[in-house]
Design an enzyme around this catalytic site. Structure first.
Site, PDB file in Angstrom:
ATOM      1  N   HIS A 141      63.510 -41.250 -28.135  1.00  0.00           N
ATOM      2  CA  HIS A 141      63.431 -42.197 -29.307  1.00  0.00           C
ATOM      3  C   HIS A 141      64.698 -42.580 -29.440  1.00  0.00           C
ATOM      4  O   HIS A 141      64.836 -44.036 -29.848  1.00  0.00           O
ATOM      5  CB  HIS A 141      62.881 -41.402 -30.602  1.00  0.00           C
ATOM      6  CG  HIS A 141      62.661 -42.227 -31.754  1.00  0.00           C
ATOM      7  ND1 HIS A 141      62.128 -43.448 -31.908  1.00  0.00           N
ATOM      8  CD2 HIS A 141      63.556 -41.986 -33.120  1.00  0.00           C
ATOM      9  CE1 HIS A 141      62.029 -43.884 -33.088  1.00  0.00           C
ATOM     10  NE2 HIS A 141      63.231 -43.183 -33.704  1.00  0.00           N
ATOM     11  N   SER A 200      64.409 -47.955 -34.675  1.00  0.00           N
ATOM     12  CA  SER A 200      63.708 -47.120 -35.634  1.00  0.00           C
ATOM     13  C   SER A 200      63.824 -47.752 -36.995  1.00  0.00           C
ATOM     14  O   SER A 200      63.496 -48.806 -37.083  1.00  0.00           O
ATOM     15  CB  SER A 200      64.072 -45.420 -35.682  1.00  0.00           C
ATOM     16  OG  SER A 200      63.217 -44.723 -36.260  1.00  0.00           O
ATOM     17  N   ASP A 224      61.932 -48.925 -30.254  1.00  0.00           N
ATOM     18  CA  ASP A 224      60.943 -47.758 -30.414  1.00  0.00           C
ATOM     19  C   ASP A 224      60.467 -47.632 -31.873  1.00  0.00           C
ATOM     20  O   ASP A 224      60.717 -46.315 -32.502  1.00  0.00           O
ATOM     21  CB  ASP A 224      61.785 -46.569 -30.029  1.00  0.00           C
ATOM     22  CG  ASP A 224      60.806 -45.626 -29.435  1.00  0.00           C
ATOM     23  OD1 ASP A 224      59.674 -46.022 -28.672  1.00  0.00           O
ATOM     24  OD2 ASP A 224      60.640 -44.339 -29.797  1.00  0.00           O
TER      25      ASP A 224
END
Length: 303
Positions: free
Chosen positions: A285, A122, A146
């Site tokens: 995630h 992220s 991700d």
């Protein structure tokens, strides 16, 4: 450089290693004073010079990588980005990728002896790209987990908004655990208790607060930000794609089937970064927590 060891934060590791069936390496906390007086903190797994550096996402900390780090069985660093974990908050609250990468570069100068495979999830993935663009001598490979530039993760799903809206301090950690579980975060109760313990601290007045600055900024930011607006993601969009284009290290995108990056996003990533490759894993995630063995295998394959 000062080495600080807090045994309590490592109390979960033996059980995690036992579940994986792997030996428990030496793990210690490192602390680096930055030129502006802030402190950057990290976990070092193993006793040899690190081969891998792990960068977490917004609102997390270095311990999010514990299971992946154990599965890797390689000497590595897991860094608390500024404003997270045991690292200092930024006075300007600028937690975009390039300022974060500048801190990471200083840490790698101090704690490593050769270029790193940098794995960023992220916000950490965007930070990895910024690091590779600005300090190519420090990075041998980038694994972006991700995230792609321009994806708006600032507002997040309704449950995430509900989680961070409201008070920023609590009477007990159990109160936070209950709130997380009620909104569908954290997995089992023991897993949620571990996550809350490692991401909170006790203030002098006995109240519990999040370690990361994001929680203290979130209510105001979420209230002000329209999830459909391009205003916030445009900053990361502009710098993120530019950083990826500038990076000379090989790049892998790891897309989670239940994460933030859609198939269309992954296709756009490969169109903009044609030398990159993309891998899809069955995970949410936070891939490092929900598919640690699979992510460790991706990392091991490039070492």
């Amino acid at each position: 450089m000062q080495v600080v060891i807090d045994i309590s934060e490592f109390s979960y590791l033996p059980a995690q290693a036992e579940v994986l069936g792997v030996p428990l390496p030496r793990v210690e906390r490192l602390s680096l004073e930055l030129p502006d007086g802030r402190t950057l903190s990290a976990l070092r797994f193993g006793t040899e010079s690190p081969q891998v550096t792990l960068l977490h996402g917004a609102g997390l900390n270095a311990h999010t990588w514990d299971t992946t780090a154990l599965a890797l069985q390689r000497p590595l660093l897991a860094i608390d980005l500024a404003g997270h974990g045991d690292s200092s908050w930024r006075g300007d609250a600028d937690y975009t990728a390039r300022p974060l990468a500048a801190d990471v570069a200083l840490a790698l100068d101090a704690w490593t002896t050769h270029p790193q495979v940098v794995v960023g999830q992220s916000l950490g993935g965007l930070t990895a790209a910024a690091l590779a663009a600005s300090r190519p001598d420090l990075v041998s490979e980038i694994i972006v987990v991700d995230i792609t530039p321009g994806i708006d993760v600032t507002a997040g799903p309704a449950a995430l908004r509900a989680f961070y809206e409201g008070p920023t301090d609590f009477a007990t950690r159990e109160e936070l655990v209950d709130k997380a579980i009620s909104l569908g975060f954290g997995g089992t109760r023991p897993e949620t208790e571990r996550g809350v313990f490692l991401n909170t601290r006790v203030r002098p007045d006995g109240r519990i607060e999040w370690k990361h600055h994001f929680a203290h900024l979130a209510a105001q930011a979420l209230a002000a930000h329209d999830a459909g607006s391009a205003a916030v993601p445009s900053v990361l969009h502009e710098t993120g794609w530019a950083d990826l284009a500038e990076a000379s290290a090989p790049i892998t995108l790891v897309r989670a089937t239940g994460g933030f990056v859609s198939e269309a996003d992954a296709d756009e990533f490969l169109r903009r970064v044609p030398a990159a490759r993309a891998i899809t894993v069955n995970a949410t995630h936070n891939v490092q927590e929900t598919a640690p063995a699979e992510l460790a295998a991706v990392v091991s394959a490039v070492l």
